[in-house]
Scaffold this active site. Structure first.
Site, mmCIF file in Angstrom:
data_model
loop_
_atom_site.group_PDB
_atom_site.id
_atom_site.type_symbol
_atom_site.label_atom_id
_atom_site.label_comp_id
_atom_site.label_asym_id
_atom_site.label_seq_id
_atom_site.Cartn_x
_atom_site.Cartn_y
_atom_site.Cartn_z
ATOM 1 C CG ASP A 311 -62.812 -15.791 -87.985
ATOM 2 O OD1 ASP A 311 -61.672 -16.003 -88.450
ATOM 3 O OD2 ASP A 311 -63.555 -14.886 -88.385
ATOM 4 C CB CYS A 383 -52.813 -26.474 -101.363
ATOM 5 S SG CYS A 383 -54.499 -25.921 -101.176
HETATM 6 C C1 LIG Z 1 -56.678 -26.028 -96.851
HETATM 7 S S1 LIG Z 1 -58.136 -26.319 -95.959
HETATM 8 C C2 LIG Z 1 -57.507 -27.145 -94.559
HETATM 9 C C3 LIG Z 1 -57.103 -28.575 -94.766
HETATM 10 C C4 LIG Z 1 -56.749 -29.268 -93.459
HETATM 11 N N1 LIG Z 1 -55.718 -28.574 -92.722
HETATM 12 C C5 LIG Z 1 -56.318 -30.703 -93.650
HETATM 13 O O1 LIG Z 1 -55.132 -31.000 -93.666
HETATM 14 O O2 LIG Z 1 -57.193 -31.567 -93.788
HETATM 15 C C6 LIG Z 1 -58.481 -24.733 -95.326
HETATM 16 C C7 LIG Z 1 -59.540 -24.661 -94.253
HETATM 17 O O3 LIG Z 1 -59.612 -23.317 -93.800
HETATM 18 C C8 LIG Z 1 -60.900 -23.122 -93.269
HETATM 19 N N2 LIG Z 1 -61.073 -21.679 -93.071
HETATM 20 C C9 LIG Z 1 -61.260 -20.717 -93.999
HETATM 21 N N3 LIG Z 1 -61.315 -19.499 -93.413
HETATM 22 C C10 LIG Z 1 -61.161 -19.703 -92.077
HETATM 23 C C11 LIG Z 1 -61.135 -18.852 -90.939
HETATM 24 N N4 LIG Z 1 -61.264 -17.525 -91.056
HETATM 25 N N5 LIG Z 1 -60.983 -19.409 -89.732
HETATM 26 C C12 LIG Z 1 -60.847 -20.747 -89.577
HETATM 27 N N6 LIG Z 1 -60.856 -21.594 -90.617
HETATM 28 C C13 LIG Z 1 -61.008 -21.087 -91.855
HETATM 29 C C14 LIG Z 1 -61.799 -23.773 -94.293
HETATM 30 O O4 LIG Z 1 -63.060 -24.097 -93.745
HETATM 31 C C15 LIG Z 1 -60.964 -25.003 -94.680
HETATM 32 O O5 LIG Z 1 -61.401 -26.121 -93.958
#
Ligand SMILES: C[S@@+](CC[C@H](N)C(=O)[O-])C[C@H]1O[C@@H](n2cnc3c(N)ncnc32)[C@H](O)[C@@H]1O
Length: 438
Positions: A311, A383
């Site tokens: 997390d 995004c």
């Molecule tokens: C915009 S996407 C990431 C795309 C990635 N960086 C890429 O370029 O392929 C956002 C990501 O944040 C993750 N996420 C959401 N809340 C989170 C948290 N508290 N800790 C870690 N990851 C988290 C989601 O699972 C998701 O995969």
């Protein structure tokens, strides 16, 4: 019914089911489509996807048209037929299809969906639409409030943030996005890959803002691209391709890629800087499997990269003692910049989500900052196109952290880079870069 008509009916029935899952159950189209199309042939899958994208892009206008032809919307156990009528209406007003074939395939779809008794109603509504189409489209043209095809709260938020550009942003959100490739510079060069595309008679735009980015003229099945299987290229929007360049990882540095799944930016960092030491964190275990798959395909898994579930707001549970040289925080966000690729976002997001997301982003920023070394840089990316998640978020963070200095991100030297949907053929994206001083 011919075999062809039967297949057409199956695509339309699957589209109605996917739309129902999005609009009634709040599932994303990415989750719904693979399930409802699992028994369809590739061509029918493509048609189903096209129908779903079209209906979700034009939902308010299609609702208006159907409401003129039907006394009351069908609800509860028959709501699936309401969605099917939107699918039928979309075909007749926005797709170049053989009209009578489209009507009969949609009527057959009602039977496949186990509503034989409503097949006559579907037939009547769609035939009426064909008869009254010009008159209804003229009425629709008067409805300024429906033209942008966005929920009210989002249209208001976009208009408030971008009074002069709101119409063009919403128009871009309802357009099809181009296919951008990122050439794997650990394997080849942009020029070499362009040559391979030439040899395969695949055409692309002559110019590109980045040497390793290529915009194809037409979307196509990426698995058929030259050397796709061995990792020569990935699909990644041009706006997202700027993350690794802006992060600018240097040889041997320790890099945290936070919120990394499915790994597009993790891979790009390694392609640019193969000797970087990368830790990729995401909270979603299932999405993390895609990071491993991407690193394998791109032949990067042998490099110094660790992929770990964690997390982002609780780094004490996963972060090493040594602070990082650079951090990429690709924060969870409203995804309002990528509506053209995910039209379901318009209907899945709620106005109240924005404040909650801004709160989460702020928590993650606070939690990660102590894990950046003095002199190191943090690249913040979303995004989203909403200022609460972007420029305002970073302004507030810097007000709380006098040790954060803002660096230029935009090519004109500005510190905020708010990329709007459609600009330079890219998605909506935001970048800010912070350096930690002593
Ligand atoms: C915009 S996407 C990431 C795309 C990635 N960086 C890429 O370029 O392929 C956002 C990501 O944040 C993750 N996420 C959401 N809340 C989170 C948290 N508290 N800790 C870690 N990851 C988290 C989601 O699972 C998701 O995969």
């Amino acid at each position: 019914m011919s075999h062809k008509e039967g297949q057409g009916a199956a695509s339309r029935a699957a589209a109605a089911l996917a739309i129902q899952q999005v609009l009634e159950q709040g599932r994303s189209l990415n989750q719904a489509l693979p399930q409802v199309t699992r028994n369809l042939a590739p061509r029918d899958k493509a048609l189903c996807q096209q129908l779903c994208f079209g209906v979700l892009r034009q939902l308010p206008e299609l609702n208006f048209l159907v409401s003129q032809l039907l006394d009351k919307p069908l609800k509860n156990k028959t709501s699936i037929i309401q969605w099917l009528m939107l699918v039928g209406t979309y075909q007749l007003v926005s797709m170049r299809v053989a009209e009578h074939g489209a009507v009969s395939a949609t009527v057959e779809a009602a039977k496949l969906l186990k509503h034989k008794s409503l097949a006559g109603l579907v037939n009547g509504v769609l035939r009426n639409l064909l008869r009254r189409r010009d008159e209804l489209l003229a009425q629709l043209a008067q409805r300024e409030d429906l033209k942008h095809n966005h929920p009210r709260w989002l249209a208001d938020a976009i208009s408030q943030a971008y009074p002069d550009q709101a119409s063009s942003i919403m128009a871009a959100n309802n357009n099809q996005a181009p296919l951008w490739l990122r050439v794997n510079q650990h394997q080849t060069t942009g020029d070499n890959y362009r040559q391979q595309l030439d040899n395969a008679a695949i055409s692309y735009a002559p110019d590109s803002p980045l040497p390793t980015a290529i915009q194809l003229d037409e979307a196509q099945d990426v698995t058929t691209l030259p050397d796709f299987g061995s990792g020569a290229v990935s699909v990644q929007d041009i706006a997202a391709q700027h993350a690794a360049w802006l992060l600018d990882a240097q040889p041997g540095e320790s890099i945290l890629d936070c919120c990394a799944a499915p790994g597009g930016k993790t891979a790009h960092i390694l392609e640019r800087t193969p000797s970087a030491r990368v830790l990729a964190i995401d909270s979603d275990a299932q999405r993390l499997t895609r990071v491993h798959e991407n690193l394998q395909r791109l032949q990067l898994a042998e490099l110094d990269v660790r992929v770990q579930q964690g997390d982002a707001s609780q780094p004490s549970t996963w972060a090493p003692k040594e602070p990082f040289d650079r951090i990429l925080l690709d924060a969870p966000c409203s995804a309002t910049g990528v509506i053209r690729r995910h039209p379901d976002i318009k209907w899945l997001r709620r106005a109240s989500d924005i404040a909650e997301l801004a709160q989460l982003q702020s928590q993650i920023l606070e939690a990660l900052w102590p894990h950046l070394r003095v002199g190191g840089t943090l690249l913040y990316a979303t995004c989203s196109i909403l200022p609460q998640e972007n420029a305002e978020q970073i302004k507030d963070f810097c007000a709380r952290h006098p040790d954060a200095i803002r660096l230029a991100t935009h090519p004109d030297g500005s510190v905020d880079w708010q990329w709007l949907p459609g600009e330079h053929a890219g998605d909506g994206f935001y970048y800010a870069k912070l350096e930690k001083r002593a």
